[in-house]
Design an enzyme around this catalytic site. Structure first.
Site, PDB file in Angstrom:
ATOM      1  CB  SER A 268      -0.845  -0.007   1.275  1.00 20.15           C
ATOM      2  OG  SER A 268      -1.474   1.231   1.474  1.00 20.15           O
TER       3      SER A 268
ATOM      4  CE1 TYR B 214      -4.476  -2.750   5.213  1.00 18.62           C
ATOM      5  CE2 TYR B 214      -3.633  -0.506   5.110  1.00 18.62           C
ATOM      6  CZ  TYR B 214      -4.116  -1.633   4.478  1.00 18.62           C
ATOM      7  OH  TYR B 214      -4.220  -1.668   3.107  1.00 18.62           O
TER       8      TYR B 214
HETATM    9  N1  LIG Z   1      -8.745  -1.171  -0.610  1.00 22.76           N
HETATM   10  C1  LIG Z   1      -7.779  -0.297  -0.491  1.00 22.76           C
HETATM   11  O1  LIG Z   1      -8.010   0.918  -0.423  1.00 22.76           O
HETATM   12  C2  LIG Z   1      -6.336  -0.764  -0.501  1.00 22.76           C
HETATM   13  C3  LIG Z   1      -5.338   0.217  -0.635  1.00 22.76           C
HETATM   14  C4  LIG Z   1      -4.007  -0.191  -0.624  1.00 22.76           C
HETATM   15  C5  LIG Z   1      -3.685  -1.529  -0.485  1.00 22.76           C
HETATM   16  N2  LIG Z   1      -4.681  -2.445  -0.349  1.00 22.76           N
HETATM   17  C6  LIG Z   1      -4.272  -3.842  -0.178  1.00 22.76           C
HETATM   18  O2  LIG Z   1      -4.861  -4.670  -1.145  1.00 22.76           O
HETATM   19  C7  LIG Z   1      -4.919  -6.008  -0.656  1.00 22.76           C
HETATM   20  C8  LIG Z   1      -6.304  -6.544  -0.942  1.00 22.76           C
HETATM   21  O3  LIG Z   1      -7.248  -5.785  -0.202  1.00 22.76           O
HETATM   22  P1  LIG Z   1      -8.663  -5.389  -0.797  1.00 22.76           P
HETATM   23  O4  LIG Z   1      -8.778  -3.927  -0.727  1.00 22.76           O
HETATM   24  O5  LIG Z   1      -8.883  -6.070  -2.069  1.00 22.76           O
HETATM   25  O6  LIG Z   1      -9.592  -5.955   0.375  1.00 22.76           O
HETATM   26  P2  LIG Z   1     -10.718  -7.071   0.416  1.00 22.76           P
HETATM   27  O7  LIG Z   1     -11.689  -6.853  -0.690  1.00 22.76           O
HETATM   28  O8  LIG Z   1     -11.228  -7.064   1.801  1.00 22.76           O
HETATM   29  O9  LIG Z   1      -9.908  -8.420   0.123  1.00 22.76           O
HETATM   30  C9  LIG Z   1      -9.065  -8.981   1.087  1.00 22.76           C
HETATM   31  C10 LIG Z   1      -8.855 -10.434   0.724  1.00 22.76           C
HETATM   32  O10 LIG Z   1      -7.998 -11.039   1.697  1.00 22.76           O
HETATM   33  C11 LIG Z   1      -8.577 -12.303   2.060  1.00 22.76           C
HETATM   34  N3  LIG Z   1      -8.105 -12.715   3.378  1.00 22.76           N
HETATM   35  C12 LIG Z   1      -8.226 -12.054   4.563  1.00 22.76           C
HETATM   36  N4  LIG Z   1      -7.664 -12.769   5.539  1.00 22.76           N
HETATM   37  C13 LIG Z   1      -7.183 -13.908   4.982  1.00 22.76           C
HETATM   38  C14 LIG Z   1      -6.488 -15.034   5.484  1.00 22.76           C
HETATM   39  N5  LIG Z   1      -6.162 -15.152   6.788  1.00 22.76           N
HETATM   40  N6  LIG Z   1      -6.135 -16.024   4.615  1.00 22.76           N
HETATM   41  C15 LIG Z   1      -6.455 -15.947   3.302  1.00 22.76           C
HETATM   42  N7  LIG Z   1      -7.103 -14.879   2.769  1.00 22.76           N
HETATM   43  C16 LIG Z   1      -7.468 -13.884   3.604  1.00 22.76           C
HETATM   44  C17 LIG Z   1     -10.069 -12.030   2.014  1.00 22.76           C
HETATM   45  O11 LIG Z   1     -10.827 -13.219   1.866  1.00 22.76           O
HETATM   46  P3  LIG Z   1     -11.494 -14.056   3.038  1.00 22.76           P
HETATM   47  O12 LIG Z   1     -12.122 -13.107   3.979  1.00 22.76           O
HETATM   48  O13 LIG Z   1     -12.437 -14.913   2.277  1.00 22.76           O
HETATM   49  O14 LIG Z   1     -10.396 -14.837   3.643  1.00 22.76           O
HETATM   50  C18 LIG Z   1     -10.146 -11.228   0.720  1.00 22.76           C
HETATM   51  O15 LIG Z   1     -10.150 -12.101  -0.382  1.00 22.76           O
HETATM   52  C19 LIG Z   1      -4.592  -5.938   0.825  1.00 22.76           C
HETATM   53  O16 LIG Z   1      -3.256  -6.317   1.024  1.00 22.76           O
HETATM   54  C20 LIG Z   1      -4.740  -4.457   1.143  1.00 22.76           C
HETATM   55  O17 LIG Z   1      -3.942  -4.061   2.211  1.00 22.76           O
HETATM   56  C21 LIG Z   1      -5.992  -2.112  -0.366  1.00 22.76           C
END
Ligand SMILES: NC(=O)c1ccc[n+]([C@@H]2O[C@H](COP(=O)([O-])OP(=O)(O)OC[C@H]3O[C@@H](n4cnc5c(N)ncnc54)[C@H](OP(=O)(O)O)[C@@H]3O)[C@@H](O)[C@H]2O)c1
Length: 265
Positions: A145, A158
């Site tokens: 991020s 986080y």
């Molecule tokens: N959204 C933003 O603004 C943003 C910005 C910068 C970076 N990011 C990064 O992007 C990445 C994806 O996030 P996202 O925004 O796409 O969020 P998201 O839609 O909540 O997706 C998160 C994913 O992680 C999985 N997950 C959580 N805990 C897990 C575990 N213990 N084992 C296996 N899978 C697990 C969740 O699935 P289950 O719950 O089914 O396990 C889900 O598929 C993250 O690293 C986040 O930090 C996001």
């Protein structure tokens, strides 16, 4: 939709594929011809995403696992290598969010987020590297991020997990130089996914969330073009902000306050 098939024959594992950036990335790889393995904890969501892809004629295989548990992360990678005979690309897009500020946090909250957001990718990567180094090729994609480069006053688990993943990615890229295995660090700003749905963001260009599909396009492009890093969106403004923050943390902090880059949680 007909695609170019530019990742045909590739075996791609996406961790965090049940939602958000991981889901969009898994769909994009699958639609480009890759044999794509979708992993996360929610078996039902993985099954329905994979089923939809298969009904369009693409290859997608669900494999539920909780990667915060080392044995489950390693079992996922073992299963992929045994089933497909190789592993070409690993995308770590796993993420959870804690809810308390650093001054109110319980250490257990921080540990839990570190186990998922940092150790999950570490367990998968170290296991996948054994196969990739043997073959002398492969790509590891770590979704960190912008907050893994400058804290935005969000919860400590986080922010710390993202800084740790950035460091791990930077170190890996250097250590793997010349081995044929490459590393891509992905540094998104706000992305419209369930992860940030409780965050109240100001209505400004700097904090406007982008769709996860836009990040997926950038990830495939980076893998294809051997890029070391993806900063998305607005890479130039972000790089200026990060450079100013490096030169003077106080100036960086002022930008965070002045433009309310953190929003409210
Ligand atoms: N959204 C933003 O603004 C943003 C910005 C910068 C970076 N990011 C990064 O992007 C990445 C994806 O996030 P996202 O925004 O796409 O969020 P998201 O839609 O909540 O997706 C998160 C994913 O992680 C999985 N997950 C959580 N805990 C897990 C575990 N213990 N084992 C296996 N899978 C697990 C969740 O699935 P289950 O719950 O089914 O396990 C889900 O598929 C993250 O690293 C986040 O930090 C996001």
């Amino acid at each position: 939709m007909a695609r170019s098939g530019r990742f045909k024959e590739y075996v791609v594992v996406v961790v965090g594929a049940s939602s958000g950036i991981g889901k969009a990335t898994a769909e994009a790889f699958s639609r480009e011809g890759a044999r794509t393995i979708l992993s996360a904890r929610s078996a039902d969501k993985l099954e329905s995403i994979a089923k939809a892809l298969r009904s369009e004629g693409f290859e997608a295989y669900p494999f539920p696992s909780d990667v915060s548990i080392r044995q489950q992360a390693e079992r996922l990678i073992d299963w992929v290598v045994q089933t497909f005979g190789t592993l070409d690309i690993l995308v770590n897009s796993v993420g959870i969010y804690d809810i308390r500020k650093v001054t109110e946090a319980d250490p257990a909250d921080i540990e839990e987020v570190m186990r998922t957001n940092f150790f999950g990718p570490v367990y998968c990567t170290l296991k996948a590297l054994k196969e990739m180094l043997k073959k002398g090729k492969g790509v590891i994609v770590n979704v960190s991020s912008i907050e893994g480069k400058k804290a935005l006053k969000h919860p400590p688990g986080y922010v710390c997990s993202k800084f740790a993943l950035t460091g791990f990615t930077d170190l890996l890229r250097q250590e793997l130089y010349g081995t044929g295995v490459r590393v891509v660090g992905v540094y998104p700003g706000y992305v419209n996914t369930p992860l940030i749905e409780k965050l109240r963001l100001p209505d400004s260009k700097a904090t406007k969330p982008i769709p996860p599909e836009q990040v997926a396009v950038a990830i495939l492009d980076a893998v294809e073009k051997n890029k070391a890093e993806v900063i998305i969106p607005n890479p130039t403004s972000v790089k200026v902000f990060l450079t100013l923050s490096t030169l003077s943390p106080n100036i960086g902090d002022w930008f965070v306050r002045r433009y309310n880059l953190s929003g409210e949680f």
